[in-house]
Design an enzyme around this catalytic site. Structure first.
Site, short mmCIF file in Angstrom:
data_model
loop_
_atom_site.label_atom_id
_atom_site.label_comp_id
_atom_site.label_asym_id
_atom_site.label_seq_id
_atom_site.Cartn_x
_atom_site.Cartn_y
_atom_site.Cartn_z
N ASN A 9 23.97 4.08 -7.63
CA ASN A 9 23.86 5.49 -7.98
C ASN A 9 23.78 5.59 -9.51
O ASN A 9 24.79 5.35 -10.18
CB ASN A 9 25.10 6.23 -7.44
N LYS A 11 23.35 8.21 -11.21
CA LYS A 11 23.88 9.51 -11.68
C LYS A 11 22.92 10.12 -12.72
O LYS A 11 21.72 9.98 -12.59
CB LYS A 11 25.30 9.33 -12.24
N HIS A 93 29.05 13.43 -2.89
CA HIS A 93 29.73 12.60 -3.91
C HIS A 93 30.84 13.44 -4.54
O HIS A 93 30.68 14.65 -4.73
CB HIS A 93 28.71 12.15 -4.96
N GLU A 95 31.73 13.81 -7.44
CA GLU A 95 31.32 14.56 -8.65
C GLU A 95 30.61 15.85 -8.26
O GLU A 95 30.73 16.86 -8.97
CB GLU A 95 30.44 13.65 -9.53
N GLU A 163 35.01 6.47 -1.19
CA GLU A 163 35.09 6.39 -2.64
C GLU A 163 36.34 7.12 -3.14
O GLU A 163 36.31 8.35 -3.35
CB GLU A 163 33.86 7.05 -3.27
N GLY A 169 34.60 4.93 -11.81
CA GLY A 169 34.40 4.83 -13.25
C GLY A 169 35.67 4.53 -14.04
O GLY A 169 35.68 4.69 -15.25
N SER A 209 34.34 1.48 -8.96
CA SER A 209 34.57 0.34 -9.87
C SER A 209 34.24 -1.02 -9.26
O SER A 209 34.91 -2.01 -9.56
CB SER A 209 36.02 0.37 -10.40
C1 PEP Z 1 30.16 6.19 -7.91
O1 PEP Z 1 30.02 7.08 -8.72
O2 PEP Z 1 29.76 6.36 -6.75
C2 PEP Z 1 30.83 4.98 -8.33
C3 PEP Z 1 31.32 4.22 -7.41
O3 PEP Z 1 30.91 4.74 -9.68
P1 PEP Z 1 31.49 3.42 -10.38
O4 PEP Z 1 30.94 2.23 -9.64
O5 PEP Z 1 30.98 3.49 -11.79
O6 PEP Z 1 32.97 3.49 -10.29
#
Ligand code: PEP
Length: 249
Positions: A9, A11, A93, A95, A163, A169, A209
């Site tokens: 992703n 973003k 998601h 976000e 998630e 992040g 992460s």
């Molecule tokens: C995400 O935004 O779906 C995500 C898992 O981000 P990151 O891998 O950067 O933690």
């Protein structure tokens, strides 16, 4: 047999020069044994679909509207994503749930639109740190699964991504036991609602992460069929480390 999925992703990151990363990734994996997906920003979707080789990396959207067309300035329908070359779309998601106030009900409506347009929806669920500390994780995940997933899903139109919001992040990840607990719970929850056959066809991703350094141990957990990756999907080299870990899992 569930085909493993490494999903990236991007973003709100990437302009035309980023397509070079996609081309690199595609040339590294001309005919992979797993599904490799990159969801770039919508501005790059069509060019991304053209930049990848056939049978290699596939591309997807990061969100879609629940309706097919109409007066919704700035929004994109699932059909438009499909038309631009998408095969998947990420929905719900954290976000988007946070920044745009998306409810389970809205995510569910979007998942129905995605299915109708012939896209595979990756529906995201996950708890906040406060919810985890209050031992509410499974309640939250259960509620999100009940509310966000439409009736009669099968592996051909649905993927679920766990998630934890606090892991996105941040460089923090749950313990392997915590990932295992949630993924087993999600599989059981899906089986209770849709039956064992449908539930066993739906891929469950872990996201938050994931890096080349921790991917192998995460992929060793039962009921983890792949990963949804943010930061480490931006560079072909980093994402490749995760892809290799998944191929070897
Ligand atoms: C995400 O935004 O779906 C995500 C898992 O981000 P990151 O891998 O950067 O933690």
């Amino acid at each position: 047999m569930r085909r493993k999925l490494a999903a990236g992703n991007w973003k709100m990151n990437g302009t035309a020069t980023s397509l070079a990363e996609l081309e690199k990734l595609s040339s590294l994996y001309p005919n992979p044994d797993i599904d490799i997906l990159i969801c770039p920003p919508a501005t790059l979707l069509h060019r991304a679909a053209q930049a990848v080789q056939a049978n290699s990396v596939i591309v997807g959207g990061q969100d879609c509207h629940a309706l097919v067309a109409g007066a919704h300035t700035g929004d994109l329908s699932a059909e438009m994503l499909k038309d631009a070359g998408a095969e998947y779309v990420i929905l719900g998601h954290s976000e988007r749930r946070q920044d745009h106030g998306e409810s389970d009900e809205l995510v569910r409506a979007k998942a129905i639109a995605a299915k109708d347009a012939g896209l595979i929806a990756i529906v995201c669920v996950g708890e906040s740190i406060e919810q985890r500390e209050a031992a509410e994780t499974l309640d939250v995940i259960g509620e999100q699964i009940s509310g966000s997933i439409p009736d009669q899903p099968i592996g051909e139109n649905l993927v679920v991504a766990y998630e934890p919001i606090w892991a996105i992040g941040t460089g923090k990840i749950p313990t392997l036991d915590q990932i295992c607990e949630v993924h087993d719970f999600m599989r059981t929850k899906l089986a209770d609602r849709f039956g064992a056959d449908s539930a066993s066809s739906i891929r469950l991703l872990y996201g938050g992460s994931v890096k080349p350094q921790n991917a192998s141990e995460i992929f060793s957990v039962s009921n983890v069929d792949g990963a949804l990756v943010g930061g480490a999907s931006l560079k072909a080299e980093d994402f490749s480390g995760i892809i290799q870990a998944l191929e070897n899992a």
